[in-house]
Scaffold this motif. Structure first.
Motif, short mmCIF file in Angstrom:
data_model
loop_
_atom_site.label_atom_id
_atom_site.label_comp_id
_atom_site.label_asym_id
_atom_site.label_seq_id
_atom_site.Cartn_x
_atom_site.Cartn_y
_atom_site.Cartn_z
N LEU A 32 0.75 -1.14 -0.07
CA LEU A 32 0.15 0.11 -0.25
C LEU A 32 0.99 1.38 -0.11
N ARG A 33 1.97 1.17 0.72
CA ARG A 33 2.67 2.27 0.79
C ARG A 33 3.35 2.78 -0.62
N LEU A 39 1.24 6.88 -6.77
CA LEU A 39 0.31 7.70 -7.28
C LEU A 39 0.69 9.15 -6.96
N GLU A 40 1.38 9.44 -5.89
CA GLU A 40 1.56 10.84 -5.48
C GLU A 40 2.95 11.39 -6.59
N GLU A 41 3.80 10.27 -7.05
CA GLU A 41 4.86 10.74 -7.91
C GLU A 41 4.00 11.02 -9.34
N ALA A 42 3.11 10.16 -9.71
CA ALA A 42 2.25 10.24 -10.91
C ALA A 42 1.70 11.70 -10.95
N LEU A 45 4.02 14.49 -11.60
CA LEU A 45 4.55 14.68 -13.03
C LEU A 45 3.33 15.27 -13.68
N SER A 46 2.28 15.03 -13.52
CA SER A 46 0.87 15.24 -14.28
C SER A 46 0.97 16.69 -14.34
N LEU A 47 0.91 17.39 -12.92
CA LEU A 47 0.93 18.64 -12.69
C LEU A 47 2.05 19.57 -13.30
#
Length: 65
Positions: A32-33, A39-42, A45-47
């Protein structure tokens, strides 16, 4: 910390079906971690990419009447 066995290299991972299977195997090995970190890294990157696109495109001013 991961109890899943390592995935042995194989030529089948180079095919479209094998690539999808490899992704599924990798995804199942994440805890889970690691999923939350991915997800946070994705999102970061998207932002970042969105900000770069906005900076590169010229802003259109409202048409003058």
């Amino acid at each position: 910390m991961n109890s899943n066995p390592t995935i042995a290299p194989d030529w089948k991972w180079g095919t479209p079906e094998g690539s999808r299977e490899f992704d599924r195997l990798n995804d199942r090995s994440l805890n889970l971690r690691e999923i939350i970190q991915w997800l946070e890294e994705a999102e970061t990157l998207s932002l970042s990419m969105q900000a770069c696109r906005e900076k590169q495109t010229p802003t259109k001013s409202a048409p003058k009447a």
